[in-house]
Write a protein that holds these residues in place. Structure first.
Motif, mmCIF file in Angstrom:
data_model
loop_
_atom_site.group_PDB
_atom_site.id
_atom_site.type_symbol
_atom_site.label_atom_id
_atom_site.label_comp_id
_atom_site.label_asym_id
_atom_site.label_seq_id
_atom_site.Cartn_x
_atom_site.Cartn_y
_atom_site.Cartn_z
ATOM 1 N N PHE A 186 31.834 -57.404 21.086
ATOM 2 C CA PHE A 186 32.216 -58.456 20.167
ATOM 3 C C PHE A 186 31.488 -58.137 18.868
ATOM 4 C CE2 PHE A 186 33.096 -63.135 21.584
ATOM 5 C CZ PHE A 186 34.275 -63.115 20.898
ATOM 6 N N HIS A 198 30.429 -60.254 15.411
ATOM 7 C CA HIS A 198 30.475 -61.474 14.620
ATOM 8 C C HIS A 198 29.959 -61.173 13.214
ATOM 9 C CE1 HIS A 198 31.491 -63.756 18.148
ATOM 10 N NE2 HIS A 198 31.481 -64.894 17.469
ATOM 11 N N TRP A 240 27.826 -71.671 12.231
ATOM 12 C CA TRP A 240 29.217 -71.993 11.903
ATOM 13 C C TRP A 240 29.291 -72.276 10.403
ATOM 14 C CZ3 TRP A 240 30.519 -76.459 15.910
ATOM 15 C CH2 TRP A 240 30.709 -75.907 17.182
ATOM 16 N N HIS A 283 36.543 -66.734 11.554
ATOM 17 C CA HIS A 283 35.729 -67.650 12.366
ATOM 18 C C HIS A 283 36.003 -69.076 11.893
ATOM 19 C CE1 HIS A 283 31.975 -69.044 14.462
ATOM 20 N NE2 HIS A 283 32.455 -68.186 15.353
ATOM 21 N N HIS A 284 35.217 -70.037 12.401
ATOM 22 C CA HIS A 284 35.539 -71.450 12.128
ATOM 23 C C HIS A 284 35.536 -71.811 10.639
ATOM 24 C CE1 HIS A 284 35.058 -71.397 16.349
ATOM 25 N NE2 HIS A 284 33.793 -71.715 16.420
ATOM 26 N N TYR A 342 39.590 -61.902 17.013
ATOM 27 C CA TYR A 342 39.196 -63.298 17.221
ATOM 28 C C TYR A 342 39.770 -64.060 16.034
ATOM 29 C CZ TYR A 342 35.523 -67.072 17.348
ATOM 30 O OH TYR A 342 34.808 -68.242 17.380
ATOM 31 N N ASP A 373 39.207 -69.242 20.297
ATOM 32 C CA ASP A 373 38.042 -70.044 20.635
ATOM 33 C C ASP A 373 38.380 -71.531 20.575
ATOM 34 O OD1 ASP A 373 34.678 -69.455 19.885
ATOM 35 O OD2 ASP A 373 35.529 -71.342 20.541
ATOM 36 N N ALA A 429 36.356 -74.038 20.196
ATOM 37 C CA ALA A 429 35.382 -74.916 19.534
ATOM 38 C C ALA A 429 36.041 -75.757 18.451
ATOM 39 C CB ALA A 429 34.260 -74.084 18.916
ATOM 40 N N GLU A 455 27.587 -69.077 27.804
ATOM 41 C CA GLU A 455 27.468 -67.891 26.942
ATOM 42 C C GLU A 455 26.151 -67.168 27.226
ATOM 43 O OE1 GLU A 455 27.979 -69.355 22.946
ATOM 44 O OE2 GLU A 455 30.122 -69.666 23.217
ATOM 45 N N ASN A 511 26.553 -74.207 17.458
ATOM 46 C CA ASN A 511 27.200 -73.769 18.706
ATOM 47 C C ASN A 511 26.366 -74.117 19.926
ATOM 48 O OD1 ASN A 511 29.163 -72.402 20.236
ATOM 49 N ND2 ASN A 511 27.927 -70.545 20.218
ATOM 50 N N ASN A 525 27.750 -74.387 23.824
ATOM 51 C CA ASN A 525 28.035 -73.162 24.561
ATOM 52 C C ASN A 525 26.809 -72.281 24.698
ATOM 53 O OD1 ASN A 525 30.615 -74.008 24.722
ATOM 54 N ND2 ASN A 525 31.490 -72.472 23.373
HETATM 55 C C1 FUL Z 1 31.902 -70.072 20.446
HETATM 56 C C2 FUL Z 1 31.917 -70.189 18.931
HETATM 57 O O1 FUL Z 1 31.803 -71.504 18.515
HETATM 58 C C3 FUL Z 1 30.763 -69.316 18.506
HETATM 59 O O2 FUL Z 1 30.486 -69.431 17.149
HETATM 60 C C4 FUL Z 1 31.080 -67.886 18.890
HETATM 61 O O3 FUL Z 1 32.159 -67.398 18.133
HETATM 62 C C5 FUL Z 1 31.378 -67.791 20.385
HETATM 63 C C6 FUL Z 1 31.845 -66.457 20.826
HETATM 64 O O4 FUL Z 1 32.321 -68.752 20.773
HETATM 65 O O5 FUL Z 1 32.583 -71.007 21.101
#
Ligand code: FUL
Length: 694
Positions: A47, A49, A60, A98-99, A144, A184, A186, A242, A650, A653
């Motif tokens: 992965f 990020h 985030w 990402h978010h 992602y 994701d 979230a 996680e 986060n 998780n």
């Molecule tokens: C989570 C995300 O909110 C985190 O920031 C990250 O990307 C992770 C892999 O998944 O749910």
């Protein structure tokens, strides 16, 4: 095909078919599809990020971060790919969005992307650079794309779904073959949303219309696997944490519809009617994005080895994350950790000891040599030992040519015929006596067992129970070198330092002055008193019989919490938040009015500049995790000054230490106010609270 050729071929095909119907075990569903099998064989991939919040030190992004901050002056996607390749990984999944909503490719549907950064005059396309690098290094590429978008003004409205699908189409059309897409689940609610700065909640099951979205994905990328933890059942499942492990019992099955509990995610469901295998996702550092404060928190080799055995070794794949630094590179410590990890795996599985052994079973399917026990130890991954129809219990014995020492066992089922084994036992014949070395449940695509070294002349695998006649496609035996675990260092409220070893044979040695711990010098026997002030502790484990030392573990402690008094609760248990033991916790009063406070008298004035919060570490306590907080300080426990407020992004998780810093200020009292917990209305839970002083 010419007609005459066909007429010559069909009797052969028919013969093959008859043979199949007589003897080949029938598949027992649910079964994986081709894409899932191909994906499972990858076993290990990365992965990455990297986004706009890499520049704001946040987990985030809020969606309002200025694109001008984005400045990866040394970016080298080939460095990322090279490291992953050398680390034995088979692919890379990249946070294209990402978010925060910031796009790492020049999407034509938004201005919030690399096209509006001054760096490289807005001409860069990082998704493209990485896709090319993956190609060059023979890695598969995945994306992602966060469904939650804290930047987009339409998020929450139907219009956003069109936007989301347009972006998905860009990513799945313009960058070659994509092996996996990550959706994701979230959604923390609040965001910038084009300037609205408000909270927007959606129903993840219905809002994104997943069936139509999946259809689009499969149309654009027929060989893809879909990961989704938020809505409709996808091809793969999150394992509920996680932290880097899946359940010891791990079925690749789930019910095809309906809600799933964390327990189901963690273990799969034995009689689930859909094939949804687990993917263990974890970061090489505590958090997903790069934070300089974590440069000393890169996972150690023993930690990574545990993750390996608890993911790939438990019928899952491993998706290990690298957070990329603001300069656009992977940190050298992360690189070293990943390469040492690869080397250790190589050494652990260097010599398969079944090479000179003989495999036998009293249960061979219809006594057909094609299904002999030897098929489990041959080098053909397609062949397998098969037992008679209606059997659910069967032994396989391996006889070594001489007494052989081993401590690892790999087992595999041919999953294209379904996951069957429910329980099994492993025994070793040591000095003429059978000794049980493992009693386990599922196998699946791959199961790796670790146990203390035994020297044996035979190994017996007994399948105790199975859903249908058991099949084993692979059995391998190894003697892996011992890797010593560095001691765990904690400090209690009295300021005493405790060290804990990972095994019972090691001796522990430590230092308190920053120097390197050495075997024979400063042996740990009882908790070590510190003078109550800041302390830097280093420690190693040492095995006197092999004369091996572990890597050093290191912890820095701030002021001791000796004089602290918890004012907001009379419960003695509340002191568990300062006992230095992450395994103990305290939950605020359920009946107390919201918001709930933790108030502490530090005993004297301190010069504060930050605090850390560790939520309850209990797997089932996630409802009590604080997600929004206020932190206040006071000189007299009457007038309070707010010094920090915000979200622990986060944390649900990844329920790890959360550290927040603020402008230095003198105070004697602190107040942590839980504005919101995961399970709204749940009492906040704390494992530990600590302070950062100047
Ligand atoms: C989570 C995300 O909110 C985190 O920031 C990250 O990307 C992770 C892999 O998944 O749910």
């Amino acid at each position: 095909m010419p007609k005459f050729l066909f007429s010559m071929l069909w009797p052969c095909l028919l013969a093959g078919f008859c043979c199949f119907s007589q003897s080949t075990p029938q598949p027992i569903g649910p079964l994986p599809n081709e894409n899932q099998v191909r994906w499972q064989k990858m076993e290990y991939y990365a992965f990455i990020h990297f986004s706009i919040n890499t520049y704001t030190d946040m987990a985030w992004g809020f969606g309002n971060e200025d694109p001008r901050l984005f400045n990866p002056e040394k970016i080298d996607c080939r460095q990322w790919a090279r490291i992953c390749k050398q680390a034995g990984m088979k692919g890379i999944i990249f946070t294209a969005k990402h978010h925060s909503g910031f796009c790492l490719w020049p999407s034509q549907y938004t201005e919030y992307s690399v096209k509006n950064v001054p760096w490289q005059n807005g001409k860069a396309d990082i998704v493209r650079q990485l896709a090319n690098a993956c190609k060059e290094y023979g890695l598969k590429f995945g994306v992602y794309l966060s469904p939650w978008d804290r930047n987009h003004p339409d998020y929450g409205k139907p219009e956003y779904i069109t936007y989301f699908r347009n972006q998905l189409t860009e990513l799945l059309t313009n960058y070659g073959e994509i092996f996996e897409v990550w959706f994701d689940g979230a959604n923390g609610g609040d965001g910038y949303y084009g300037g609205a700065n408000e909270t927007r909640k959606i129903d993840a099951r219905t809002y994104y219309d997943w069936p139509a979205t999946y259809k689009l994905v499969r149309k654009l990328q027929p060989k893809i696997v879909i990961w989704n933890d938020g809505g409709e059942r996808a091809d793969l499942r999150w394992v509920g944490t996680e932290a880097g492990y899946v359940g010891q019992t791990n079925w690749s099955l789930l019910p095809a519809t309906g809600d799933v509990s964390e327990k189901m995610l963690h273990h799969g469901v034995e009689d689930g009617n859909a094939w949804v295998p687990g993917e263990v996702n974890t970061s090489i550092r505590p958090e997903w994005f790069y934070h300089p404060r974590e440069d000393k928190k890169v996972k150690t080799l023993p930690e990574l080895m545990d993750i390996y055995y608890h993911s790939i070794g438990r019928n899952a794949t491993l998706l290990l994350n690298f957070p990329v630094m603001p300069n656009g590179l992977i940190h050298e410590k992360d690189q070293k950790a990943a390469l040492d990890f690869a080397q250790a795996i190589k050494e652990a599985f260097a010599v398969n000891l079944t090479g000179k052994a003989q495999a036998k079973s009293t249960n061979i399917r219809e006594n057909n040599p094609a299904f002999d026990a030897s098929k489990a130890i041959d080098t053909d991954p397609e062949s397998y030992w098969a037992t008679n129809e209606k059997t659910t219990h069967a032994p396989l014995t391996l006889t070594f040519s001489q007494p052989t020492a081993f401590n690892r066992l790999i087992l595999q089922e041919p999953i294209a015929l379904g996951q069957r084994v429910k329980s099994f036992v492993v025994e070793a014949l040591v000095n003429g006596q059978w000794k049980e070395i493992a009693k386990e449940t599922t196998i699946g695509y791959k199961r790796i067992l670790r146990f203390p070294t035994v020297e044996a002349t035979q190994l017996k695998l007994t399948i105790d129970d199975a859903k249908a006649c058991p099949l084993i496609s692979n059995l391998e035996v190894y003697k892996a070198p011992l890797i010593l675990t560095p001691p765990i260092i904690t400090r209690d409220q009295m300021g005493n330092v405790h060290l804990r070893a990972g095994d019972s044979e090691s001796e522990l040695y430590y230092t308190l002055d920053g120097s390197k711990p050495m075997p024979g010098k400063n042996k740990y026997t009882t908790p070590v008193k510190t003078n109550g002030g800041k302390a830097a502790v280093k420690a190693i484990a040492y095995n006197p019989s092999t004369k091996q030392s572990s890597l050093a573990s290191e912890e820095r402690f701030d002021i001791a919490r000796t004089a602290w008094k918890i004012l907001s609760s009379d419960a003695q248990q509340a002191y568990q938040v300062v006992d230095g033991n992450p395994a103990t916790s305290w939950h605020g009063d359920k009946s107390a009015q919201r918001p709930a406070d933790l108030v502490i008298d530090l005993g004297k004035e301190e010069y504060l500049q930050g605090f850390s919060y560790l939520p309850d570490q209990n797997w089932w306590a996630d409802a009590s995790i604080i997600t929004r907080y206020q932190f206040e300080v006071s000189a007299d426990n009457k007038s309070w000054k707010r010094v920090s407020e915000g979200e622990f992004s986060n944390i649900r998780n990844n329920p790890f230490w959360q550290t927040k810093t603020f402008e230095p200020i003198k105070a004697r009292y602190i107040r942590l106010r839980a504005l919101k917990t995961v399970g709204e209305g749940s009492a906040p839970g704390y494992a530990e609270i600590d302070l950062i002083t100047r």
